[in-house]
Design a protein around this motif. Structure first.
Motif, PDB file in Angstrom:
ATOM      1  N   LEU A 136       0.869  -0.981  -0.369  1.00 47.76           N
ATOM      2  CA  LEU A 136      -0.081   0.092  -0.002  1.00 47.76           C
ATOM      3  C   LEU A 136       0.998   1.172  -0.102  1.00 47.76           C
ATOM      4  O   LEU A 136       1.589   1.409   0.451  1.00 47.76           O
ATOM      5  CB  LEU A 136      -1.039   0.750   0.699  1.00 47.76           C
ATOM      6  N   LYS A 137       0.657   1.839  -0.766  1.00 51.68           N
ATOM      7  CA  LYS A 137       1.211   3.521  -0.809  1.00 51.68           C
ATOM      8  C   LYS A 137       0.302   4.215  -1.388  1.00 51.68           C
ATOM      9  O   LYS A 137      -0.881   4.529  -1.248  1.00 51.68           O
ATOM     10  CB  LYS A 137       1.904   3.560  -1.967  1.00 51.68           C
ATOM     11  N   VAL A 138       0.647   5.305  -0.006  1.00 53.59           N
ATOM     12  CA  VAL A 138      -0.470   6.216   0.278  1.00 53.59           C
ATOM     13  C   VAL A 138       0.571   7.727   0.693  1.00 53.59           C
ATOM     14  O   VAL A 138       1.046   8.041   0.436  1.00 53.59           O
ATOM     15  CB  VAL A 138      -1.254   6.524   1.431  1.00 53.59           C
ATOM     16  N   HIS A 139      -0.727   8.656  -0.939  1.00 54.81           N
ATOM     17  CA  HIS A 139      -0.143   9.761  -1.140  1.00 54.81           C
ATOM     18  C   HIS A 139      -0.949  11.204  -1.181  1.00 54.81           C
ATOM     19  O   HIS A 139      -2.352  10.687  -0.414  1.00 54.81           O
ATOM     20  CB  HIS A 139      -0.139   9.752  -2.741  1.00 54.81           C
ATOM     21  N   ASP A 140      -0.256  12.040  -0.888  1.00 61.70           N
ATOM     22  CA  ASP A 140      -0.838  13.500  -0.702  1.00 61.70           C
ATOM     23  C   ASP A 140      -1.850  14.105  -1.910  1.00 61.70           C
ATOM     24  O   ASP A 140      -1.174  13.741  -3.546  1.00 61.70           O
ATOM     25  CB  ASP A 140       0.097  14.339  -0.187  1.00 61.70           C
ATOM     26  N   ALA A 141      -2.211  15.112  -1.700  1.00 62.92           N
ATOM     27  CA  ALA A 141      -3.099  15.137  -3.244  1.00 62.92           C
ATOM     28  C   ALA A 141      -2.180  16.187  -3.741  1.00 62.92           C
ATOM     29  O   ALA A 141      -1.413  17.211  -2.948  1.00 62.92           O
ATOM     30  CB  ALA A 141      -4.586  16.008  -2.239  1.00 62.92           C
ATOM     31  N   CYS A 169       7.714  24.226 -14.267  1.00 63.29           N
ATOM     32  CA  CYS A 169       6.344  23.808 -13.822  1.00 63.29           C
ATOM     33  C   CYS A 169       6.960  23.502 -12.700  1.00 63.29           C
ATOM     34  O   CYS A 169       7.892  22.852 -12.166  1.00 63.29           O
ATOM     35  CB  CYS A 169       5.749  22.371 -14.660  1.00 63.29           C
ATOM     36  N   TRP A 170       6.839  23.599 -11.450  1.00 63.48           N
ATOM     37  CA  TRP A 170       6.786  23.257  -9.737  1.00 63.48           C
ATOM     38  C   TRP A 170       5.348  23.281  -8.822  1.00 63.48           C
ATOM     39  O   TRP A 170       4.596  24.010  -9.298  1.00 63.48           O
ATOM     40  CB  TRP A 170       7.889  24.515  -9.459  1.00 63.48           C
ATOM     41  N   ALA A 171       5.553  22.483  -8.382  1.00 64.82           N
ATOM     42  CA  ALA A 171       4.469  21.713  -6.768  1.00 64.82           C
ATOM     43  C   ALA A 171       4.812  21.909  -5.784  1.00 64.82           C
ATOM     44  O   ALA A 171       5.729  21.456  -5.833  1.00 64.82           O
ATOM     45  CB  ALA A 171       3.806  20.573  -7.809  1.00 64.82           C
ATOM     46  N   PRO A 172       4.563  22.642  -5.303  1.00 65.15           N
ATOM     47  CA  PRO A 172       4.990  22.770  -3.699  1.00 65.15           C
ATOM     48  C   PRO A 172       5.270  21.861  -2.555  1.00 65.15           C
ATOM     49  O   PRO A 172       3.921  21.070  -2.636  1.00 65.15           O
ATOM     50  CB  PRO A 172       4.773  24.459  -3.239  1.00 65.15           C
ATOM     51  N   ASN A 173       5.559  21.540  -2.275  1.00 66.12           N
ATOM     52  CA  ASN A 173       5.083  20.947  -0.783  1.00 66.12           C
ATOM     53  C   ASN A 173       5.031  19.326  -0.947  1.00 66.12           C
ATOM     54  O   ASN A 173       3.740  18.938  -0.224  1.00 66.12           O
ATOM     55  CB  ASN A 173       4.667  20.914   0.338  1.00 66.12           C
ATOM     56  N   ILE A 174       5.328  18.301  -1.924  1.00 61.62           N
ATOM     57  CA  ILE A 174       5.268  17.451  -2.451  1.00 61.62           C
ATOM     58  C   ILE A 174       6.218  16.473  -3.504  1.00 61.62           C
ATOM     59  O   ILE A 174       7.170  17.114  -3.949  1.00 61.62           O
ATOM     60  CB  ILE A 174       3.153  17.380  -3.586  1.00 61.62           C
ATOM     61  N   SER A 175       6.506  15.383  -3.195  1.00 64.75           N
ATOM     62  CA  SER A 175       6.946  14.633  -4.213  1.00 64.75           C
ATOM     63  C   SER A 175       6.858  13.617  -4.019  1.00 64.75           C
ATOM     64  O   SER A 175       5.605  12.700  -4.833  1.00 64.75           O
ATOM     65  CB  SER A 175       8.586  13.676  -2.944  1.00 64.75           C
ATOM     66  N   ASP A 176       7.202  12.379  -4.996  1.00 65.71           N
ATOM     67  CA  ASP A 176       6.299  11.350  -5.259  1.00 65.71           C
ATOM     68  C   ASP A 176       5.898  11.936  -6.456  1.00 65.71           C
ATOM     69  O   ASP A 176       4.886  11.533  -6.924  1.00 65.71           O
ATOM     70  CB  ASP A 176       6.180  10.474  -4.747  1.00 65.71           C
ATOM     71  N   SER A 221       1.281  14.783 -11.690  1.00 65.73           N
ATOM     72  CA  SER A 221       0.335  14.436 -11.089  1.00 65.73           C
ATOM     73  C   SER A 221       1.226  13.295 -10.788  1.00 65.73           C
ATOM     74  O   SER A 221       2.618  12.774 -10.755  1.00 65.73           O
ATOM     75  CB  SER A 221      -0.366  13.723 -12.652  1.00 65.73           C
ATOM     76  N   ASN A 222      -0.070  12.672  -9.366  1.00 64.97           N
ATOM     77  CA  ASN A 222       0.628  11.330  -8.966  1.00 64.97           C
ATOM     78  C   ASN A 222       0.219   9.787  -9.183  1.00 64.97           C
ATOM     79  O   ASN A 222      -1.616  10.150  -9.562  1.00 64.97           O
ATOM     80  CB  ASN A 222       1.035  11.139  -7.568  1.00 64.97           C
ATOM     81  N   PRO A 223      -0.214   9.122  -8.947  1.00 64.20           N
ATOM     82  CA  PRO A 223      -1.236   7.367  -8.966  1.00 64.20           C
ATOM     83  C   PRO A 223      -2.430   7.685  -8.697  1.00 64.20           C
ATOM     84  O   PRO A 223      -3.635   7.128  -8.989  1.00 64.20           O
ATOM     85  CB  PRO A 223      -0.581   6.955  -8.487  1.00 64.20           C
TER      86      PRO A 223
END
Length: 297
Positions: A136-141, A169-176, A221-223
């Motif tokens: 299980l992998k839990v991601h932030d929105a 392009c840059w999305a703040p405070n998120i990885s993966d 995007s992420n999964p």
């Protein structure tokens, strides 16, 4: 001779003792089994729900089942004995786990620390056992990305004929996460791989007067989630070319070198106000002399 279970002075009922013995027997049995079957990776979003499916081969009639969390610590999450599901076990999933009739495990609401491996042990009516592991992998929105436009205008201050643009392009405070670009307003949405840099985060394009209305969209995007930001780069090219405005090229070629020279000169004046040698000593003496010849009254 017989054994009886006692907890805080009270005797366990017969069915409870039998269930406990069955649980320990199954756990011991699982340790002696060959390597478990690794299932698919399951993705979930923080605050949402996820379903971990227990896969049974054809003709496998489940009699007992055990769900466990294997990381960061091994915890019992849910069991199924004698037709009764049970999820009231002391673990971080207490109150958030539900066992469905098909023995799949539902978790909600998800937390960021829920990521890890889960195992399910299934035993059929004939005594055959099957172990399965799911990840299980839990991601932030994904948040709304920020797109910045950097330009290098060719020619003088007149309206530019061509404009070299870097879109970041840059999305703040998120990885993966992954980045992708799309050119709007044309039939071909593809972007040449040679125009992408920094794992797709930066896009290089060349624009002309015919591209005034062309927009570029960056998708992050992420999964489990995605978001988009769109810009029209030609507007920045025209803005930067206006009289009195500095282009990106001017900033790089003029402002940066001058700033470096001024910084270097300031450091030298602080570290070495007087250099060794006769000529330099005389200069330093001359600087101090007016102060000694004109004392304050």
């Amino acid at each position: 001779m017989f054994w009886i279970g006692v907890v805080e002075g009270a005797c366990w009922p017969l069915w409870r003792r039998m269930a406990t013995w069955s649980l320990w027997s199954l756990l011991l049995w699982e340790a002696l089994l060959p390597a478990a079957v690794h299932g698919a990776q399951v993705h979930g979003q923080v605050g949402g729900s996820v379903l971990l499916a227990a896969e049974c081969p054809p003709g496998f009639q489940v009699r007992e089942a055990i769900w466990r969390s294997l990381w960061p610590s091994e915890e019992l999450v849910a069991t199924f004995f004698r037709g009764a599901p049970e999820t009231l076990y002391h673990s971080r999933f207490l109150g958030r786990a539900q066992l469905h009739k098909n023995l799949s495990l539902a978790l909600q609401p998800l937390e960021s620390g829920d990521s890890g491996n889960f195992s399910v042990l299934l035993v059929d009516t004939g005594g055959r056992a099957r172990a399965q592991i799911l990840q299980l992998k839990v991601h932030d929105a994904v948040p709304r990305p920020v797109v910045q436009v950097f330009i290098a205008v060719s020619g003088d201050a007149q309206p530019p004929k061509t404009c070299q643009v870097l879109l970041s392009c840059w999305a703040p405070n998120i990885s993966d996460i992954t980045y992708s670009w799309r050119r709007e307003g044309t039939a071909d949405f593809g972007i040449e791989p040679s125009s992408l840099f920094v794992d797709g985060q930066v896009l290089k394009v060349s624009l002309g007067p015919g591209d005034k209305s062309v927009a570029y969209s960056c998708t992050v995007s992420n999964p489990v989630s995605r978001d988009v930001a769109t810009v029209t780069p030609w507007e920045s090219c025209h803005h930067e070319a206006a009289p009195g405005k500095s282009s990106y090229k001017d900033v790089v070629l003029v402002v940066v070198p001058v700033a470096l020279l001024l910084t270097l000169a300031g450091l030298l004046s602080v570290w070495h106000p007087c250099y060794s040698g006769k000529k330099q000593k005389d200069i330093c003496t001359d600087r101090v002399a007016p102060e000694t010849e004109n004392p304050l009254v």
